[in-house]
Design a protein around this motif. Structure first.
Motif, PDB file in Angstrom:
ATOM      1  N   CYS A   1      48.474  40.457  36.608  1.00 29.58           N
ATOM      2  CA  CYS A   1      49.937  40.374  36.442  1.00 29.58           C
ATOM      3  C   CYS A   1      50.377  39.026  35.877  1.00 29.58           C
ATOM      4  CB  CYS A   1      50.623  40.613  37.779  1.00 29.58           C
ATOM      5  SG  CYS A   1      50.314  42.229  38.508  1.00 29.58           S
ATOM      6  N   ASP A   2      49.426  38.150  35.557  1.00 29.98           N
ATOM      7  CA  ASP A   2      49.744  36.777  35.168  1.00 29.98           C
ATOM      8  C   ASP A   2      50.521  36.673  33.866  1.00 29.98           C
ATOM      9  OD1 ASP A   2      48.120  36.449  37.318  1.00 29.98           O
ATOM     10  OD2 ASP A   2      46.512  35.399  36.274  1.00 29.98           O
TER      11      ASP A   2
ATOM     12  N   ALA B   1      54.358  42.025  31.307  1.00 26.93           N
ATOM     13  CA  ALA B   1      54.077  43.350  30.763  1.00 26.93           C
ATOM     14  C   ALA B   1      53.515  43.248  29.346  1.00 26.93           C
ATOM     15  CB  ALA B   1      55.343  44.196  30.752  1.00 26.93           C
TER      16      ALA B   1
ATOM     17  N   GLY C   1      53.999  46.196  34.569  1.00 29.56           N
ATOM     18  CA  GLY C   1      53.883  44.749  34.452  1.00 29.56           C
ATOM     19  C   GLY C   1      52.467  44.235  34.587  1.00 29.56           C
ATOM     20  N   VAL C   2      51.490  45.063  34.219  1.00 31.43           N
ATOM     21  CA  VAL C   2      50.073  44.709  34.378  1.00 31.43           C
ATOM     22  C   VAL C   2      49.371  44.775  33.027  1.00 31.43           C
ATOM     23  CG1 VAL C   2      47.888  45.316  35.501  1.00 31.43           C
ATOM     24  CG2 VAL C   2      50.053  45.617  36.733  1.00 31.43           C
ATOM     25  N   TYR C   3      48.525  43.764  32.754  1.00 36.04           N
ATOM     26  CA  TYR C   3      47.614  43.825  31.618  1.00 36.04           C
ATOM     27  C   TYR C   3      46.288  44.392  32.109  1.00 36.04           C
ATOM     28  CZ  TYR C   3      49.475  41.456  27.463  1.00 36.04           C
ATOM     29  OH  TYR C   3      50.151  41.146  26.316  1.00 36.04           O
TER      30      TYR C   3
ATOM     31  N   ALA D   1      45.652  45.436  40.609  1.00 38.09           N
ATOM     32  CA  ALA D   1      46.771  44.498  40.559  1.00 38.09           C
ATOM     33  C   ALA D   1      48.048  45.082  41.140  1.00 38.09           C
ATOM     34  CB  ALA D   1      47.014  44.064  39.113  1.00 38.09           C
ATOM     35  N   LYS D   2      48.208  46.394  41.057  1.00 37.73           N
ATOM     36  CA  LYS D   2      49.444  47.018  41.530  1.00 37.73           C
ATOM     37  C   LYS D   2      49.182  48.491  41.819  1.00 37.73           C
ATOM     38  CE  LYS D   2      53.184  45.301  39.928  1.00 37.73           C
ATOM     39  NZ  LYS D   2      54.349  44.897  39.074  1.00 37.73           N
TER      40      LYS D   2
END
Length: 235
Positions: free
Chosen positions: A109-110, A113, A129-131, A166-167
């Motif tokens: 999430c760094d 999006a 919002g995650v790569y 991450a999510k």
């Protein structure tokens, strides 16, 4: 042989990817498995790892990090057109399918999006919002569905630690979805579930690989059928 059997035998396997998420935080490893909807024509009611076929959009999605070079090398062995983009697409397909079926987004999430993701599944992934991240992905085994089946896949079983999640998006697993239930099951007890035969083999391979520390340069099992004989080769 009737026409239907001839068509099934002639089917070319489609590239596919499956992701095994392993939780090693406790005293014994656990793996995430999902129960397929009973109405599916393909493996109804079976417990499986999330996954599915590779789509063209998987070659166009941005990602954080890169595959380990040894993992990339193994994924490219004995394929018609090996390339870094092919191996990358396999890993991204596994991440996308896992998100679509479970709501779990593998990545980081760094960076916020991803911009301009391909439409469909990747747009929904980016909205979380995650790569997607590739550096933690390992390659466990490859299996080609035997000839004569109504659907055939050239499937790669990939592995990632649960820490790479991450999510989690709620509401993806539900009674009318592709997966109607998710379970974290101890690796030693996973075989007690109603599993496809290839999943039993993948669990054996995972147990052995974990015992040896998931050494990246190890040989990878390759399961296929040739002239009616089932083979276990190595990549």
């Amino acid at each position: 042989m009737n026409a239907g059997m001839e068509r099934a035998k002639a089917l070319r396997p489609r590239d596919a990817a499956t992701l095994i998420i392993v939780d090693r935080a406790g005293p014994e490893p656990k793996v995430l498995m999902g129960k397929r909807h009973a109405g599916h024509k393909f493996m109804p009611g079976k417990y499986v790892f999330p996954g599915g076929r590779v789509e063209p959009e998987d070659r166009r999605m941005a990602a954080a990090g890169a595959l380990d070079p040894l993992v990339e090398e193994k994924l490219n062995m004995r394929v018609p057109r090996p390339s870094p983009s092919f191996a990358r697409a396999i890993a991204l397909a596994a991440i996308r399918e896992t998100f679509e079926e479970t709501g779990l987004a593998i990545g980081v999430c760094d960076y916020g999006a991803p911009e301009d993701p391909p439409p469909g599944g990747w747009a929904r992934f980016a909205a979380a919002g995650v790569y997607p991240a590739l550096d933690a992905i390992d390659f466990l085994a490859r299996a080609i569905t035997p000839p004569g089946r109504p659907r055939r896949f050239d499937a790669r079983f990939l592995v990632v630690d649960a820490g790479a999640v991450a999510k989690c998006i709620e509401g993806v697993v539900r009674p009318e979805a592709e997966l109607v239930e998710l379970v974290w099951t101890p690796l030693a007890k996973a075989r007690e579930l109603d599993l496809p035969n290839i999943t039993h083999l993948a669990l054996d391979d995972l147990t052995e690989a974990l015992e040896k520390g998931l050494e990246r340069g190890r040989p990878r099992p390759f399961y296929r059928e040739l002239h009616g004989k089932r083979l276990r080769e190595e990549l």
